[in-house]
Design a protein around this motif. Structure first.
Motif, PDB file in Angstrom:
ATOM      1  N   SER A 173      -0.372 -10.821   4.976  1.00  0.00           N
ATOM      2  CA  SER A 173       1.006 -10.305   4.846  1.00  0.00           C
ATOM      3  C   SER A 173       1.082  -8.871   5.375  1.00  0.00           C
ATOM      4  O   SER A 173       2.114  -8.411   5.810  1.00  0.00           O
ATOM      5  CB  SER A 173       1.432 -10.311   3.382  1.00  0.00           C
ATOM      6  OG  SER A 173       0.685  -9.331   2.692  1.00  0.00           O
ATOM      7  N   GLY A 174      -0.064  -8.167   5.307  1.00  0.00           N
ATOM      8  CA  GLY A 174      -0.066  -6.748   5.681  1.00  0.00           C
ATOM      9  C   GLY A 174       0.038  -5.855   4.451  1.00  0.00           C
ATOM     10  O   GLY A 174      -0.183  -4.651   4.531  1.00  0.00           O
ATOM     11  N   GLY A 175       0.376  -6.463   3.305  1.00  0.00           N
ATOM     12  CA  GLY A 175       0.377  -5.714   2.042  1.00  0.00           C
ATOM     13  C   GLY A 175       1.493  -4.706   1.926  1.00  0.00           C
ATOM     14  O   GLY A 175       2.412  -4.642   2.753  1.00  0.00           O
ATOM     15  N   ASN A 198       5.143  -9.974  -1.114  1.00  0.00           N
ATOM     16  CA  ASN A 198       5.408 -11.422  -1.203  1.00  0.00           C
ATOM     17  C   ASN A 198       4.776 -12.133  -2.384  1.00  0.00           C
ATOM     18  O   ASN A 198       5.349 -13.075  -2.911  1.00  0.00           O
ATOM     19  CB  ASN A 198       4.907 -12.147   0.062  1.00  0.00           C
ATOM     20  CG  ASN A 198       5.499 -11.564   1.328  1.00  0.00           C
ATOM     21  OD1 ASN A 198       6.536 -10.917   1.287  1.00  0.00           O
ATOM     22  ND2 ASN A 198       4.839 -11.758   2.435  1.00  0.00           N
ATOM     23  N   TRP A 199       3.575 -11.712  -2.781  1.00  0.00           N
ATOM     24  CA  TRP A 199       2.822 -12.469  -3.783  1.00  0.00           C
ATOM     25  C   TRP A 199       2.781 -11.699  -5.102  1.00  0.00           C
ATOM     26  O   TRP A 199       2.613 -10.484  -5.094  1.00  0.00           O
ATOM     27  CB  TRP A 199       1.373 -12.689  -3.340  1.00  0.00           C
ATOM     28  CG  TRP A 199       1.143 -13.519  -2.118  1.00  0.00           C
ATOM     29  CD1 TRP A 199       1.071 -13.078  -0.831  1.00  0.00           C
ATOM     30  CD2 TRP A 199       0.899 -14.936  -2.060  1.00  0.00           C
ATOM     31  NE1 TRP A 199       0.806 -14.132   0.013  1.00  0.00           N
ATOM     32  CE2 TRP A 199       0.687 -15.282  -0.712  1.00  0.00           C
ATOM     33  CE3 TRP A 199       0.818 -15.951  -3.029  1.00  0.00           C
ATOM     34  CZ2 TRP A 199       0.410 -16.582  -0.295  1.00  0.00           C
ATOM     35  CZ3 TRP A 199       0.539 -17.242  -2.615  1.00  0.00           C
ATOM     36  CH2 TRP A 199       0.342 -17.553  -1.264  1.00  0.00           C
ATOM     37  N   ALA A 200       2.863 -12.421  -6.234  1.00  0.00           N
ATOM     38  CA  ALA A 200       2.642 -11.815  -7.550  1.00  0.00           C
ATOM     39  C   ALA A 200       1.198 -12.103  -7.934  1.00  0.00           C
ATOM     40  O   ALA A 200       0.837 -13.247  -8.155  1.00  0.00           O
ATOM     41  CB  ALA A 200       3.596 -12.419  -8.567  1.00  0.00           C
ATOM     42  N   ASP A 208      -6.077  -4.329  -2.927  1.00  0.00           N
ATOM     43  CA  ASP A 208      -6.934  -4.757  -1.806  1.00  0.00           C
ATOM     44  C   ASP A 208      -6.104  -5.336  -0.659  1.00  0.00           C
ATOM     45  O   ASP A 208      -6.544  -5.321   0.489  1.00  0.00           O
ATOM     46  CB  ASP A 208      -7.939  -5.817  -2.271  1.00  0.00           C
ATOM     47  CG  ASP A 208      -9.114  -5.232  -3.057  1.00  0.00           C
ATOM     48  OD1 ASP A 208      -9.272  -4.001  -3.047  1.00  0.00           O
ATOM     49  OD2 ASP A 208      -9.860  -6.019  -3.664  1.00  0.00           O
ATOM     50  N   SER A 209      -4.939  -5.874  -0.966  1.00  0.00           N
ATOM     51  CA  SER A 209      -4.076  -6.383   0.103  1.00  0.00           C
ATOM     52  C   SER A 209      -3.500  -5.215   0.902  1.00  0.00           C
ATOM     53  O   SER A 209      -3.385  -5.289   2.124  1.00  0.00           O
ATOM     54  CB  SER A 209      -2.927  -7.211  -0.468  1.00  0.00           C
ATOM     55  OG  SER A 209      -3.447  -8.337  -1.128  1.00  0.00           O
ATOM     56  N   ALA A 210      -3.153  -4.138   0.215  1.00  0.00           N
ATOM     57  CA  ALA A 210      -2.585  -2.970   0.898  1.00  0.00           C
ATOM     58  C   ALA A 210      -3.616  -2.292   1.793  1.00  0.00           C
ATOM     59  O   ALA A 210      -3.273  -1.748   2.844  1.00  0.00           O
ATOM     60  CB  ALA A 210      -2.040  -1.983  -0.141  1.00  0.00           C
ATOM     61  N   VAL A 235      -7.702 -12.571  12.592  1.00  0.00           N
ATOM     62  CA  VAL A 235      -6.728 -12.213  11.560  1.00  0.00           C
ATOM     63  C   VAL A 235      -5.423 -11.865  12.261  1.00  0.00           C
ATOM     64  O   VAL A 235      -5.422 -11.160  13.266  1.00  0.00           O
ATOM     65  CB  VAL A 235      -7.213 -11.003  10.728  1.00  0.00           C
ATOM     66  CG1 VAL A 235      -6.126 -10.524   9.771  1.00  0.00           C
ATOM     67  CG2 VAL A 235      -8.478 -11.360   9.940  1.00  0.00           C
ATOM     68  N   VAL A 236      -4.320 -12.387  11.746  1.00  0.00           N
ATOM     69  CA  VAL A 236      -3.019 -12.012  12.305  1.00  0.00           C
ATOM     70  C   VAL A 236      -2.086 -11.610  11.159  1.00  0.00           C
ATOM     71  O   VAL A 236      -2.111 -12.220  10.083  1.00  0.00           O
ATOM     72  CB  VAL A 236      -2.416 -13.173  13.153  1.00  0.00           C
ATOM     73  CG1 VAL A 236      -2.001 -14.364  12.298  1.00  0.00           C
ATOM     74  CG2 VAL A 236      -1.222 -12.691  13.964  1.00  0.00           C
ATOM     75  N   ILE A 237      -1.337 -10.544  11.380  1.00  0.00           N
ATOM     76  CA  ILE A 237      -0.356 -10.123  10.367  1.00  0.00           C
ATOM     77  C   ILE A 237       0.873 -11.024  10.501  1.00  0.00           C
ATOM     78  O   ILE A 237       1.430 -11.177  11.594  1.00  0.00           O
ATOM     79  CB  ILE A 237       0.064  -8.644  10.574  1.00  0.00           C
ATOM     80  CG1 ILE A 237      -1.155  -7.708  10.564  1.00  0.00           C
ATOM     81  CG2 ILE A 237       1.096  -8.219   9.519  1.00  0.00           C
ATOM     82  CD1 ILE A 237      -1.791  -7.450   9.247  1.00  0.00           C
ATOM     83  N   HIS A 238       1.236 -11.611   9.371  1.00  0.00           N
ATOM     84  CA  HIS A 238       2.372 -12.541   9.324  1.00  0.00           C
ATOM     85  C   HIS A 238       3.178 -12.149   8.072  1.00  0.00           C
ATOM     86  O   HIS A 238       2.902 -12.624   6.974  1.00  0.00           O
ATOM     87  CB  HIS A 238       1.820 -13.979   9.259  1.00  0.00           C
ATOM     88  CG  HIS A 238       2.821 -15.020   8.908  1.00  0.00           C
ATOM     89  ND1 HIS A 238       4.084 -15.083   9.461  1.00  0.00           N
ATOM     90  CD2 HIS A 238       2.752 -16.075   8.037  1.00  0.00           C
ATOM     91  CE1 HIS A 238       4.737 -16.113   8.949  1.00  0.00           C
ATOM     92  NE2 HIS A 238       3.964 -16.721   8.087  1.00  0.00           N
ATOM     93  N   PRO A 239       4.143 -11.238   8.255  1.00  0.00           N
ATOM     94  CA  PRO A 239       4.804 -10.620   7.103  1.00  0.00           C
ATOM     95  C   PRO A 239       5.484 -11.604   6.156  1.00  0.00           C
ATOM     96  O   PRO A 239       5.630 -11.312   4.969  1.00  0.00           O
ATOM     97  CB  PRO A 239       5.840  -9.689   7.751  1.00  0.00           C
ATOM     98  CG  PRO A 239       5.310  -9.413   9.109  1.00  0.00           C
ATOM     99  CD  PRO A 239       4.595 -10.658   9.531  1.00  0.00           C
TER     100      PRO A 239
END
Ligand code: NAD
Ligand code: MG
Length: 393
Positions: A173-175, A198-200, A208-210, A235-239
């Protein structure tokens, strides 16, 4: 009736797992539930699901848990040894959802029962992938990935041969800081890093996502679990977080797994595997979504992905060092001892410091992995002290 245990039942993954199980109480018999500090939640879930045993990870929680479950007929235990024992109780399906390398030993114990381990605890694959897979093989156990990206890859591989896989593309997501300029990242606060677009999820994986450390861990996880070369993992950023990952085959075809960002999908797939059953997740309306976007990650902003490649090249215990250093640096950021960007500086310093220790060639068992983990945390502490001295100079 399927017997199930949930290690880390009070966390984000644990609670989503309970949500699915509680919808179909006649289908499951709950053996063990384990938790950390949230003893009230643990007791309430143990009562609701009629668990055989509830285990709190820390000794000092025994009194409170016993009081809460008095007269319920549910066994109560506390402490590390009790947790590991609970993981070893016979159950058809065990969810490994403790956060951190603390989840490794319980996961290994569960595998020794020769049944199914649903693995959310990515740290154990990063620290000791080979040990985990060898233990599963030796005991005839099955490991099913629960990380959404790896569940996606696993699902795209059904009926395929690994020899025809050219590459996998892991989406990110890119965080929280996806669109932040670099100089703002330097002063990013704990509260800012703890919000996922996006995720809870639990706080640690959200941070760690950020920093993209979560994605770095997932790249290593894919390398270990699917036996892929570092060069085969992109790895690809997919917001939008709708495509959870893709597999690219020899003929150029890409198989994508698409779904809403809801972990109950990956958990439910592992719970019902090899079948698929109804799951209470949103059905996507593609026309309403209309667009999905992709871009390359900026490795200058996030050294974590480069460090992951170095770890895969070095092999052996370097994953345990990487994870131990990362966990310690994350603790220091949460405690306000270092800044957001310092986490990667610390991990890189530890990998450099310990690279002379022949981590690649070392034999791998629980003891050597935990030793590497401890050494990494000690080196990380020294790196943090050096950084703090420099900041105050
Ligand atoms: P969380 O922090 O919400 O929950 C962690 C659980 O582990 C809790 O039950 C906690 O009490 C327990 N725990 C913490 N420290 C412990 C210790 N030292 N000993 C024993 N138990 C301990 O974490 P989460 O977000 O549910 O993540 C769990 C695991 O799943 C992590 O490895 C994470 O990387 C992975 N994962 C999570 C998500 C998600 O959506 N949350 C997605 C993919 C993978
Ligand atoms: Mg993931």
């Amino acid at each position: 009736m399927k017997s199930v245990s949930i290690l880390g039942a009070t966390g984000s993954i644990g609670q989503s797992t309970i949500d699915l199980i509680a919808r179909d109480p006649d289908a499951y018999r709950v053996v063990a539930l384990t938790g950390g500090r949230n003893v009230r939640q643990l007791a309430a879930d143990a009562q609701r699901l009629g668990a055989e045993i509830a285990v709190a990870a820390h000794d000092d929680a025994f009194g409170e848990l016993s009081t809460l479950l008095a007269g319920s007929g549910i066994e109560v235990a506390a402490g590390r040894a009790a947790l590991v024992e609970a993981a070893a109780r016979p159950a058809d399906w065990v969810m490994s959802a403790i956060v951190g390398s603390a989840g490794l030993e319980p996961g290994l114990e569960a595998l020794k029962q020769g049944k199914t381990l649903a693995l959310a605890n990515k740290e154990s694959l990063v620290c000791a992938g080979r040990l985990l897979l060898e233990t599963a093989t030796a005991h005839g156990a099955t490991i099913l990935p629960v990380d959404s990206e790896h569940s996606a890859i696993f699902q795209a591989l059904v009926g395929e041969e690994m020899a025809s896989v050219e590459r996998v593309i892991i989406t990110a997501s890119g965080g929280a800081f996806r669109d932040w300029p670099m100089d703002r990242l330097r002063t990013a606060t704990l509260a800012e890093a703890s919000c996922h677009p996006n995720w809870a999820m639990g706080q640690r994986i959200t941070i760690d996502s950020a920093s993209l450390f979560n994605k770095a861990m997932e790249v290593i996880e894919a390398h270990e679990f699917f036996g892929l070369q570092a060069s085969q993992i992109e790895v690809v950023i997919h917001p939008e977080s709708l495509i959870h990952s893709l597999v690219g085959f020899a003929d150029g075809a890409l198989m994508a797994h698409i779904g809403p960002p809801d972990m109950r999908h990956a958990i439910g797939y592992a719970l019902n595997w090899p079948q698929r059953q109804h799951l209470p997740v949103e059905r996507l309306d593609l026309a309403r979504i209309a667009t999905m976007t992709f871009r390359s990650p900026d490795e200058a902003r996030h050294p974590a992905l480069r460090l992951a490649r170095e770890v895969m090249e070095a092999g052996g215990l370097s994953g345990a060092v990487f994870n131990g250093a990362k966990e310690h640096a994350l603790d220091a950021f949460i405690e306000g001892r270092i800044g957001f960007l310092d986490m990667a500086t610390v991990v890189e310093a530890v990998l450099e410091r310990l690279s002379g220790e022949d981590l690649g060639a070392a034999s791998m068992d629980l003891e050597t992995v935990l030793h590497a983990d401890t050494s990494a945390r000690r080196e990380a502490d020294e790196a943090i002290n050096r950084l703090r001295l420099r900041a105050h100079a």
